[in-house]
Design an enzyme around this catalytic site. Structure first.
Site, PDB file in Angstrom:
ATOM      1  N   CYS A  50       1.111  -7.203  -5.403  1.00 24.61           N
ATOM      2  CA  CYS A  50       1.598  -7.702  -5.702  1.00 24.61           C
ATOM      3  C   CYS A  50       1.280  -9.383  -5.581  1.00 24.61           C
ATOM      4  CB  CYS A  50       1.070  -8.379  -3.547  1.00 24.61           C
ATOM      5  SG  CYS A  50       1.345  -6.808  -2.947  1.00 24.61           S
TER       6      CYS A  50
ATOM      7  N   GLY B 261      10.475  -2.660   4.113  1.00 26.15           N
ATOM      8  CA  GLY B 261       9.044  -2.944   5.296  1.00 26.15           C
ATOM      9  C   GLY B 261       7.550  -2.739   4.877  1.00 26.15           C
TER      10      GLY B 261
END
Lengths: 167, 242
Positions: free
Chosen positions: B195, B177
């Protein structure tokens, strides 16, 4: 039988053998059941309730995801696919597609062994969105248990299924 | 249509691995709630699909530092050793997104929702997570927070990421999530390219608001925002339901 020998020629034509028109098939559904377990020649595309499709030709199934699925995912940025030789049972997770920071599992429509993966997806994962039924295919696999094809939805049944889950 | 109920499990400060274990049980419960036909084996005898809510959201604050990555972004051997030497654990997670950090001061939220039941496409679900965090930010006075289009999915203050998103979807059931930096020690992010995005920074609610914002401080507004965006009533539970 002679006609089966001719049909097996398929896309690889011997020089002496002209391409013959496809024989008309008796109007019974579904195609895979009619041809029996001994010949998975060209079965129409079948669908799973998880929005994968499989199309079997000469005993090899090509697997991809449906247009409904690629729209729901968004732009695919990465395809994680199994190695050639991987043995899969029906419903096994065989890989994942990544889009919008989401990894979506892929489930095997049938039992069989992976014979090929679509190498074009490594550099161009967007093919899954642009051409989900053709250039964006994911894997090819053998069909260990042809009767499993009967459990899948025809294209018509899949269209109805999509309508039922969309309202 | 009556508002569906979603279970919320507030684990508090627990190791990341513990949050994953609870999440797995919630995923099993969501699968089982689809009915006996959906599952072979012992669970097949389970009736009463609506007896317990099928959906949950697992909330935790990672008790120890951990770097995780998704389908991509695994660190090489040398990088992994360097990260471990700093005292962090390394965990592969089957989710979208590259490498990121989880640790104390961060709200980790794992919604386990049934997207088929909700008739919600996956990309709309991810947009929902962004919308939820944006509502929370507005409630906390950070109206300038923004969601950006792919590949910058997540919630940003300018060029710095406030909240990372990375989800998994199997058979239309979601897991993993989002990770919202409340008072996270941001220096942990300096040892990775978060990321996989070069040239971008990270930030936290505390950093943006100029005051200490603990994870406990944001729980209620987070849950309020969740109920609004995902049209549900949240019910506290300690039972994953499996």
């Amino acid at each position: 039988m002679a006609w089966r020998a001719l049909r097996r020629v398929g896309p690889v034509l011997a020089p002496r053998c002209p391409r013959l028109p496809r024989l008309p098939l008796p109007p019974r559904e579904p195609a895979a059941r009619r041809l029996g377990t001994s010949s998975l020649l060209l079965a129409a595309r079948k669908f799973t309730d998880k929005h994968e499709w499989i199309s079997v030709e000469n005993g090899i199934g090509t697997v991809g995801i449906s247009n409904f699925a690629q729209e729901a995912l968004g732009d695919v940025v990465y395809c994680s696919l199994p190695e050639v030789g991987t043995k899969l049972s029906k419903h096994d997770e065989f890989g994942a597609l990544e889009s919008v920071k989401a990894a979506s599992e892929l489930y095997s429509p049938l039992s069989g062994e992976v014979t090929e993966i679509n190498a074009a997806l490594a550099d161009n994962p967007g093919l899954v969105n642009k051409s989900c039924y053709k250039d964006g295919w994911l894997i090819k696999m053998t069909v260990a248990n042809p009767a499993e094809l009967d459990e899948l939805m025809t294209e018509d049944a899949y269209e109805k299924y999509i309508k039922s889950i969309e309202d | 249509m009556s508002r569906r109920t979603v279970r919320v499990l507030r684990l508090g400060a627990v190791p990341y691995a513990e949050a994953l274990r609870v999440q797995e049980r919630c995923v099993a419960a969501a699968r089982a709630a689809r009915g006996p036909a959906a599952l072979p084996g012992p669970a097949a005898g389970r009736g009463g699909a609506e007896a317990l809510p099928a959906e949950s959201v697992v909330l935790s604050e990672p008790a120890q530092p951990v770097y995780t990555w998704g389908l991509r972004g695994a660190p090489g051997a040398a990088a992994a050793a360097a990260l471990r030497a700093r005292g962090a654990a390394l965990v592969a997670a089957r989710r979208g997104g590259h490498i990121t950090f989880h640790g104390p001061g961060q709200l980790l939220a794992f919604p386990v929702l049934d997207l088929r039941r909700r008739r919600l496409p996956l990309r709309a679900y991810v947009a929902g997570l962004e919308a939820l965090v944006l509502r929370l930010c507005r409630r906390l006075g950070l109206g300038a927070a923004r969601a950006l289009p792919p590949p910058f999915t997540g919630v940003w203050m300018g060029d710095s990421k406030l909240c990372a998103i990375g989800v998994h979807c199997g058979n239309h059931i979601t897991s993993h999530g989002l990770a919202l930096n409340c008072c996270t020690d941001l220096s942990w992010f300096e040892h990775i390219v978060p990321c996989g995005l070069e040239g971008k920074g990270v930030t936290s609610l505390s950093h943006e608001l100029g005051q200490h914002i603990a994870v406990s401080h944001v729980l209620e507004p987070f849950l309020d925002s969740f109920q609004e965006v995902f049209d549900c009533t949240l019910v506290s539970s300690e039972d994953p339901g499996d």
